[in-house]
Scaffold this active site. Structure first.
Site, PDB file in Angstrom:
ATOM      1  N   ASP A   1       5.461   4.651   5.226  1.00  0.00           N
ATOM      2  CA  ASP A   1       6.906   4.135   5.905  1.00  0.00           C
ATOM      3  C   ASP A   1       7.017   2.140   4.839  1.00  0.00           C
ATOM      4  O   ASP A   1       7.517   1.110   5.752  1.00  0.00           O
ATOM      5  CB  ASP A   1       5.632   3.353   7.003  1.00  0.00           C
ATOM      6  CG  ASP A   1       4.706   2.389   7.802  1.00  0.00           C
ATOM      7  OD1 ASP A   1       4.012   3.370   6.436  1.00  0.00           O
ATOM      8  OD2 ASP A   1       4.384   1.944   8.242  1.00  0.00           O
ATOM      9  N   HIS A   2       6.019   2.018   4.397  1.00  0.00           N
ATOM     10  CA  HIS A   2       6.613   1.022   3.060  1.00  0.00           C
ATOM     11  C   HIS A   2       6.603   1.075   1.636  1.00  0.00           C
ATOM     12  O   HIS A   2       7.349   1.053   0.863  1.00  0.00           O
ATOM     13  CB  HIS A   2       4.500   0.505   2.947  1.00  0.00           C
ATOM     14  CG  HIS A   2       3.876  -0.282   4.001  1.00  0.00           C
ATOM     15  ND1 HIS A   2       3.856  -1.580   4.222  1.00  0.00           N
ATOM     16  CD2 HIS A   2       3.965   0.404   5.147  1.00  0.00           C
ATOM     17  CE1 HIS A   2       3.360  -1.544   5.766  1.00  0.00           C
ATOM     18  NE2 HIS A   2       3.276  -0.521   5.867  1.00  0.00           N
TER      19      HIS A   2
ATOM     20  N   HIS B   1       0.762  -1.259  -0.163  1.00  0.00           N
ATOM     21  CA  HIS B   1      -0.185  -0.408  -0.058  1.00  0.00           C
ATOM     22  C   HIS B   1       0.472   1.140  -0.298  1.00  0.00           C
ATOM     23  O   HIS B   1       2.343   1.116   0.146  1.00  0.00           O
ATOM     24  CB  HIS B   1      -0.955   0.010   1.423  1.00  0.00           C
ATOM     25  CG  HIS B   1      -0.116   0.249   2.475  1.00  0.00           C
ATOM     26  ND1 HIS B   1       0.268  -0.817   2.930  1.00  0.00           N
ATOM     27  CD2 HIS B   1      -0.284   1.152   3.284  1.00  0.00           C
ATOM     28  CE1 HIS B   1       0.884  -0.445   4.388  1.00  0.00           C
ATOM     29  NE2 HIS B   1       0.362   0.364   5.321  1.00  0.00           N
TER      30      HIS B   1
ATOM     31  N   HIS C   1      -7.691  -1.701   5.490  1.00  0.00           N
ATOM     32  CA  HIS C   1      -6.919  -0.880   5.747  1.00  0.00           C
ATOM     33  C   HIS C   1      -7.377   0.616   5.839  1.00  0.00           C
ATOM     34  O   HIS C   1      -7.842   0.694   4.774  1.00  0.00           O
ATOM     35  CB  HIS C   1      -5.414  -0.995   5.318  1.00  0.00           C
ATOM     36  CG  HIS C   1      -4.573  -0.069   6.562  1.00  0.00           C
ATOM     37  ND1 HIS C   1      -4.694  -0.324   7.499  1.00  0.00           N
ATOM     38  CD2 HIS C   1      -3.054   0.972   5.608  1.00  0.00           C
ATOM     39  CE1 HIS C   1      -3.079   0.233   8.120  1.00  0.00           C
ATOM     40  NE2 HIS C   1      -2.306   0.860   7.312  1.00  0.00           N
TER      41      HIS C   1
ATOM     42  N   HIS D   1       1.241   3.718   2.322  1.00  0.00           N
ATOM     43  CA  HIS D   1       1.364   4.446   3.037  1.00  0.00           C
ATOM     44  C   HIS D   1       3.135   4.615   3.023  1.00  0.00           C
ATOM     45  O   HIS D   1       4.118   3.983   2.509  1.00  0.00           O
ATOM     46  CB  HIS D   1       0.877   4.171   4.355  1.00  0.00           C
ATOM     47  CG  HIS D   1      -0.020   3.846   4.867  1.00  0.00           C
ATOM     48  ND1 HIS D   1      -0.814   3.329   5.338  1.00  0.00           N
ATOM     49  CD2 HIS D   1      -1.049   5.586   4.456  1.00  0.00           C
ATOM     50  CE1 HIS D   1      -2.331   4.216   5.888  1.00  0.00           C
ATOM     51  NE2 HIS D   1      -1.930   5.366   5.295  1.00  0.00           N
TER      52      HIS D   1
END
Length: 309
Positions: free
Chosen positions: A67-68, A63, A140, A65
């Site tokens: 931090d990914h 996804h 999510h 976000h």
């Protein structure tokens, strides 16, 4: 097949753990490396690891976000700077193509290799003679996906006693039988592969999930997996907070593993409130009370994926 964790923290990095990235190393199976998510600092983690960017040919993003994905432009740029010219394919949710192309363009980063970016909303994303990769939507705040990597069954070993009974000695005909072909002997007799092959070797199934609350997508992807990688951002005493922020608890991850006949479970994506491995032990205990075969993923941890007996 081996899993190598490059980051196991949620949200932001800490001194002990980087943000999310997982490598699936398949040197024996296809001499390649697949990457699942690429949080900020992933390329630095790779420099400290035995992994090689020259082997990387597929990247799967769960996804959008930060931090990914914040480590992706730098990793792609560095891969080119190292002189790697082999192509790479990136799979991810809608928006990943714009993110990658825009950041590389604005930063004037040179990528001297073919790069294909495939946006998807689930389904079968890749298939060849050895592997299939399927994706399904999770639950999510952002559009999040999990991935199910299925290794296709391999032919069984040759039954040497049966071959001796046929009077067949080691040579090129062994190879043909191993590939499932039939062969003709000098006396005109035919031997079929099914006559001399033992039970096929069951392919392994690895499921790697993105951020999620318990949902139908988890059930679909985790069914009968040999190894499940599931987020465990919080303990069960913070289940209300986990639900509010669209995450899972360690207990919920273990329940999913038990419910779906999983062989082994790895917990990851830990909240920064659990500062080090000692503070994570209660999460492990909580999960193991439900599903015994649970382990904590650790940064720079290398874990073989074994075949079922």
């Amino acid at each position: 097949m081996e899993l190598y964790f490059l980051g196991t923290n949620a949200g932001v990095p800490t001194l002990q753990r980087n943000v999310t990235s997982i490598a699936l190393r398949m040197l024996e199976e296809r001499r390649s490396l697949w990457l699942f998510d690429c949080g900020e600092g992933t390329q630095h983690q790779i420099l400290k690891s035995p992994l090689k960017l020259s082997k990387l040919d597929k990247i799967f993003i769960t996804h959008m976000h930060g931090d990914h994905i914040f480590g992706l432009p730098g990793l792609l740029s560095s891969r080119g700077a190292q002189g790697v010219t082999s192509p790479v394919t990136i799979y991810g949710p809608p928006g990943i193509k714009t993110f990658v192309e825009t950041t590389l363009h604005i930063s004037q980063s040179r990528v001297p290799y073919n790069m294909e970016i495939i946006e998807h909303t689930g389904g079968v994303l890749f298939e060849d003679s050895s592997f299939q990769v399927e994706s399904a939507k999770l639950d999510h705040r952002a559009e999040s996906y999990g991935y199910r990597i299925v290794e296709k069954d391999l032919p069984g070993s040759l039954d040497l006693k049966r071959l001796e009974a046929f009077g067949l000695k080691p040579g090129p005909l062994y190879g043909k039988l191993k590939r499932g072909e039939s062969v003709e002997l000098e006396d005109g007799q035919w031997i079929h592969a099914s006559d001399v092959l033992l039970t096929p070797k069951k392919g392994r199934v690895v499921t790697i999930l993105g951020d999620t609350r318990p949902c139908e997508g988890v059930e679909l992807l985790a069914k009968d997996a040999d190894l499940l990688v599931h987020e465990a951002t919080f303990m069960e005493d913070l289940s209300d907070l986990a639900h509010e922020y669209y995450h899972s608890t360690a207990k919920q991850a273990a329940e999913a593993a038990k419910r779906n006949g999983v062989q082994a479970l790895f917990l990851t994506h830990f909240s920064s409130r659990y500062k080090d491995i000692e503070h994570l032990q209660p999460l492990l205990k909580e999960a193991q009370e439900v599903f015994e075969h649970t382990r904590l993923a650790e940064d720079f941890g290398l874990y073989p994926i074994h075949r079922r007996a």
